[in-house]
Design a protein around this motif. Sequence first.
Motif, PDB file in Angstrom:
ATOM      1  N   VAL A  95      -2.126   7.449  -4.464  1.00 46.65           N
ATOM      2  CA  VAL A  95      -3.182   7.129  -3.495  1.00 46.65           C
ATOM      3  C   VAL A  95      -2.524   6.730  -2.173  1.00 46.65           C
ATOM      4  O   VAL A  95      -1.737   5.783  -2.130  1.00 46.65           O
ATOM      5  N   GLY A  96      -2.816   7.486  -1.129  1.00 40.98           N
ATOM      6  CA  GLY A  96      -2.299   7.169   0.197  1.00 40.98           C
ATOM      7  C   GLY A  96      -3.365   6.427   0.983  1.00 40.98           C
ATOM      8  O   GLY A  96      -4.547   6.767   0.899  1.00 40.98           O
ATOM      9  N   TYR A  97      -2.957   5.409   1.720  1.00 36.54           N
ATOM     10  CA  TYR A  97      -3.933   4.589   2.447  1.00 36.54           C
ATOM     11  C   TYR A  97      -3.537   4.519   3.911  1.00 36.54           C
ATOM     12  O   TYR A  97      -2.415   4.149   4.240  1.00 36.54           O
ATOM     13  N   VAL A  98      -4.471   4.901   4.773  1.00 38.30           N
ATOM     14  CA  VAL A  98      -4.253   4.780   6.213  1.00 38.30           C
ATOM     15  C   VAL A  98      -5.210   3.707   6.713  1.00 38.30           C
ATOM     16  O   VAL A  98      -6.398   3.969   6.894  1.00 38.30           O
TER      17      VAL A  98
ATOM     18  N   ALA B 239       0.727  10.459   9.433  1.00 41.32           N
ATOM     19  CA  ALA B 239       1.908  11.182   8.951  1.00 41.32           C
ATOM     20  C   ALA B 239       2.530  10.454   7.759  1.00 41.32           C
ATOM     21  O   ALA B 239       2.996  11.070   6.807  1.00 41.32           O
ATOM     22  N   ARG B 240       2.511   9.121   7.821  1.00 43.88           N
ATOM     23  CA  ARG B 240       3.085   8.320   6.743  1.00 43.88           C
ATOM     24  C   ARG B 240       2.327   8.540   5.430  1.00 43.88           C
ATOM     25  O   ARG B 240       2.911   8.553   4.354  1.00 43.88           O
ATOM     26  N   ALA B 241       1.004   8.753   5.562  1.00 44.20           N
ATOM     27  CA  ALA B 241       0.203   8.942   4.348  1.00 44.20           C
ATOM     28  C   ALA B 241       0.364  10.335   3.761  1.00 44.20           C
ATOM     29  O   ALA B 241       0.138  10.535   2.566  1.00 44.20           O
ATOM     30  N   ILE B 242       0.744  11.312   4.614  1.00 41.36           N
ATOM     31  CA  ILE B 242       0.786  12.696   4.101  1.00 41.36           C
ATOM     32  C   ILE B 242       2.211  13.225   3.955  1.00 41.36           C
ATOM     33  O   ILE B 242       2.395  14.391   3.628  1.00 41.36           O
ATOM     34  N   ILE B 243       3.211  12.368   4.221  1.00 41.28           N
ATOM     35  CA  ILE B 243       4.599  12.842   4.138  1.00 41.28           C
ATOM     36  C   ILE B 243       4.944  13.234   2.702  1.00 41.28           C
ATOM     37  O   ILE B 243       5.800  14.074   2.451  1.00 41.28           O
ATOM     38  N   GLU B 244       4.247  12.650   1.765  1.00 39.29           N
ATOM     39  CA  GLU B 244       4.411  13.015   0.356  1.00 39.29           C
ATOM     40  C   GLU B 244       3.066  13.504  -0.153  1.00 39.29           C
ATOM     41  O   GLU B 244       2.024  13.045   0.312  1.00 39.29           O
ATOM     42  N   PRO B 245       3.076  14.423  -1.117  1.00 37.30           N
ATOM     43  CA  PRO B 245       1.787  14.862  -1.659  1.00 37.30           C
ATOM     44  C   PRO B 245       1.069  13.694  -2.338  1.00 37.30           C
ATOM     45  O   PRO B 245       1.684  12.948  -3.086  1.00 37.30           O
TER      46      PRO B 245
ATOM     47  N   VAL C  73      10.533   7.529   6.335  1.00 34.13           N
ATOM     48  CA  VAL C  73      11.434   7.417   5.172  1.00 34.13           C
ATOM     49  C   VAL C  73      10.882   6.373   4.199  1.00 34.13           C
ATOM     50  O   VAL C  73      10.879   6.567   2.989  1.00 34.13           O
ATOM     51  N   LEU C  74      10.368   5.301   4.770  1.00 31.12           N
ATOM     52  CA  LEU C  74       9.783   4.232   3.954  1.00 31.12           C
ATOM     53  C   LEU C  74       8.580   4.772   3.162  1.00 31.12           C
ATOM     54  O   LEU C  74       8.423   4.467   1.984  1.00 31.12           O
ATOM     55  N   ALA C  75       7.750   5.577   3.854  1.00 35.38           N
ATOM     56  CA  ALA C  75       6.552   6.112   3.200  1.00 35.38           C
ATOM     57  C   ALA C  75       6.921   7.083   2.086  1.00 35.38           C
ATOM     58  O   ALA C  75       6.173   7.226   1.114  1.00 35.38           O
ATOM     59  N   ALA C  76       8.080   7.732   2.241  1.00 36.74           N
ATOM     60  CA  ALA C  76       8.529   8.637   1.174  1.00 36.74           C
ATOM     61  C   ALA C  76       9.220   7.838   0.075  1.00 36.74           C
ATOM     62  O   ALA C  76       9.837   8.415  -0.816  1.00 36.74           O
ATOM     63  N   ARG C  77       9.102   6.542   0.148  1.00 37.76           N
ATOM     64  CA  ARG C  77       9.714   5.581  -0.787  1.00 37.76           C
ATOM     65  C   ARG C  77      11.194   5.885  -0.974  1.00 37.76           C
ATOM     66  O   ARG C  77      11.722   5.930  -2.082  1.00 37.76           O
ATOM     67  N   ASP C  78      11.830   6.146   0.170  1.00 40.40           N
ATOM     68  CA  ASP C  78      13.273   6.312   0.243  1.00 40.40           C
ATOM     69  C   ASP C  78      13.817   7.547  -0.460  1.00 40.40           C
ATOM     70  O   ASP C  78      15.018   7.693  -0.634  1.00 40.40           O
TER      71      ASP C  78
ATOM     72  N   ALA D  12       0.825  -1.210   0.000  1.00 41.90           N
ATOM     73  CA  ALA D  12       0.000   0.000   0.000  1.00 41.90           C
ATOM     74  C   ALA D  12       0.861   1.263   0.000  1.00 41.90           C
ATOM     75  O   ALA D  12       0.379   2.344  -0.323  1.00 41.90           O
ATOM     76  N   LEU D  13       2.139   1.125   0.366  1.00 34.48           N
ATOM     77  CA  LEU D  13       3.048   2.270   0.278  1.00 34.48           C
ATOM     78  C   LEU D  13       3.696   2.358  -1.096  1.00 34.48           C
ATOM     79  O   LEU D  13       4.472   3.267  -1.368  1.00 34.48           O
ATOM     80  N   GLY D  14       3.423   1.398  -1.941  1.00 33.89           N
ATOM     81  CA  GLY D  14       3.924   1.462  -3.310  1.00 33.89           C
ATOM     82  C   GLY D  14       5.106   0.548  -3.591  1.00 33.89           C
ATOM     83  O   GLY D  14       5.731   0.663  -4.646  1.00 33.89           O
ATOM     84  N   PHE D  15       5.413  -0.360  -2.662  1.00 25.46           N
ATOM     85  CA  PHE D  15       6.560  -1.249  -2.893  1.00 25.46           C
ATOM     86  C   PHE D  15       6.099  -2.538  -3.569  1.00 25.46           C
ATOM     87  O   PHE D  15       5.157  -3.178  -3.100  1.00 25.46           O
ATOM     88  N   ARG D  16       6.794  -2.885  -4.645  1.00 29.23           N
ATOM     89  CA  ARG D  16       6.476  -4.145  -5.334  1.00 29.23           C
ATOM     90  C   ARG D  16       7.194  -5.263  -4.582  1.00 29.23           C
ATOM     91  O   ARG D  16       8.359  -5.561  -4.836  1.00 29.23           O
ATOM     92  N   THR D  17       6.476  -5.858  -3.674  1.00 26.48           N
ATOM     93  CA  THR D  17       7.112  -6.751  -2.697  1.00 26.48           C
ATOM     94  C   THR D  17       7.718  -8.004  -3.355  1.00 26.48           C
ATOM     95  O   THR D  17       8.721  -8.511  -2.872  1.00 26.48           O
TER      96      THR D  17
END
Lengths: 361, 240
Positions: free
Chosen positions: B81-84, B146-152, B101-106, A220-225
């Motif tokens: 799409v952000g999901y909480v 916060a994880r869902a909104i750290i990025e637009p 950092v993970l939520a910002a996809r590094d 759901a965070l966008g990682f292709r696991t």
Amino acid sequence: MMILSGDPPRSRVLSLLLVVIILALAATPFLFPGAKALNVAAKICVFAALVASYDLLLGYTGSVSFAHTMFYGIGSYAIAIALYGMGPNWAAVATGIVTGLPLAALLALAIGLFSLRVAAIFFAMITLAVASAFQVLASQLSWLTGGEDGRSFQLPELLRPGTVLISKSLFGFEINGRILTFYLVFAISALMILALLRVVNSPFGRVLQAIRENRFRAEALGFRTVFHLTYANCLAALVAASAGILNALWLRYAGPDTSLSFSIMLDILLMVVIGGMGTIYGAIIGATIFILAQNYLQSLMGVAAKAADEAGLPLLPGLLHPDRWLLWLGLLFIASVYFFPTGVVGRLRKAGGGKGAGSSH
Amino acid sequence: MTDLLKLSAVHTHIGRYHILQGIDLAVPQGQVTMLLGRNGAGKTTTLRTIMGLWQASRGEITLAGMRIESLATPDIARLGVGYVPESMAVFSDLTVKENLVLAARDGPLDDTQLDWIFGFFPALRRFWLSRAGSLSGGQKQMLSIARAIIEPRKLLLIDEPTKGLAPAIVMALIECLKEIKRKGATILLVEQNFFAARELGDNVLVMDNGTIVHRGEMAALAADVPLQERLLGLSLEAHQ
């Protein structure tokens, strides 16, 4: 700290243990004379790297694989077949490496893409089936692998025991090809463990931990696991194959019992559990405890049984008879899992405070 | 106002259960759409179906005009799409920092955005290097948001953010979500807390038995006690 990728042992006792183990391994050729001690030290080095690579899978992604010995065997057989077929030269060593490592990575890639997109149990079953098939294949292709007898081979001149690099008259110790091989095994194993430490502390390693905890959340965070898990599987396979290469170089032999046996897989599982999953450092501790127990428990029990007999104690001499060492080894492991459910490293880290002080709420 | 997200006749089966039975809904751009309903009505399944965590067995889902119902979850997330999820879904073994950092996809964390988040949730700054698993329930929920909104994000799907939280934390969360709304975010928000729903919602959808049984403006539903009782079995007045 840079060399440990910002992930120190986080426990004084653990740090001390690791330093003692590493120094003892490094000094084995000089501190503990004799072939057995050197064999045990080399086996600890090889298995520490092998177990660390398994920890990347089990501890950091939660994937249970039974094919790890297959990758280990691929490395062993690749170098053995190359050296057997091409003769004892460096070109054969290079051929073994450039054949074995890509083959292990490709198989890991195929297994990963095929089975890591579904339930974890399916991955475990697939790896079990593939590993069993590979074991049978290695046994059947006797023209190539030597079948049940395996393949013995000679090492290049420089690595042979008869090659004296520094004579005894110079420092009081003889440095020969065997000792050079030991240090090759030691250094490459250490480099692989440090590389794995770097991997698990990289952003990629964090994604693996997130996947282990909740795969759907990571997606759901966008990682292709699937790709992350497959990549981890390939990395683990590469390190396992490299450990297999080192083991074959050390033993000058590759065979089903030393490279592909299912009992090696069980040993790896025990070592990773005893040391502590998801720590990498646990691999060093687990391999050291297990291999020392495997090699010296029987002798120790012999001494203890003799002492008990001389003291006239009832029952004990029988219980401690060296022939019962496997029973005691089993009991020791049950006790270690019972008293250290998070492994030795987990327990020591907990005692030392561990990561994050936590909330005051 | 254009619709950012549209669901047309969406059905979802989980095993042999037919959970969503032809959902039609639209989430207008820049507005907060509340998704209300009794327990088991299908609200969480709706969010999970949009996110691709459950595959829709029939129907169309479009995001900004693009069909997404057959996309994999990571691809939907990468479309913005952000999901909480409900139940304070953080990665317990990672630190607060590592979670973000993970939520910002590094990618690098945006300091301005981070300061803005810390403004609402100061606890996250305080426990920056602590394991997320050691945080309290409220702090975990803050981290989850916060994880869902750290990025637009184009669209935020938020599932019961106030569930099980202390009133003071609920107020902080509502303020945060209001601020996110003021910044122009598009949100589909599942909520059982009527006070929060009234404070945040522009539009409302009410679900029952896997279908939408009411759609309209949140203010209208908040003002209509008999309708609340008919649709949801309780009134906003009684809830306050």
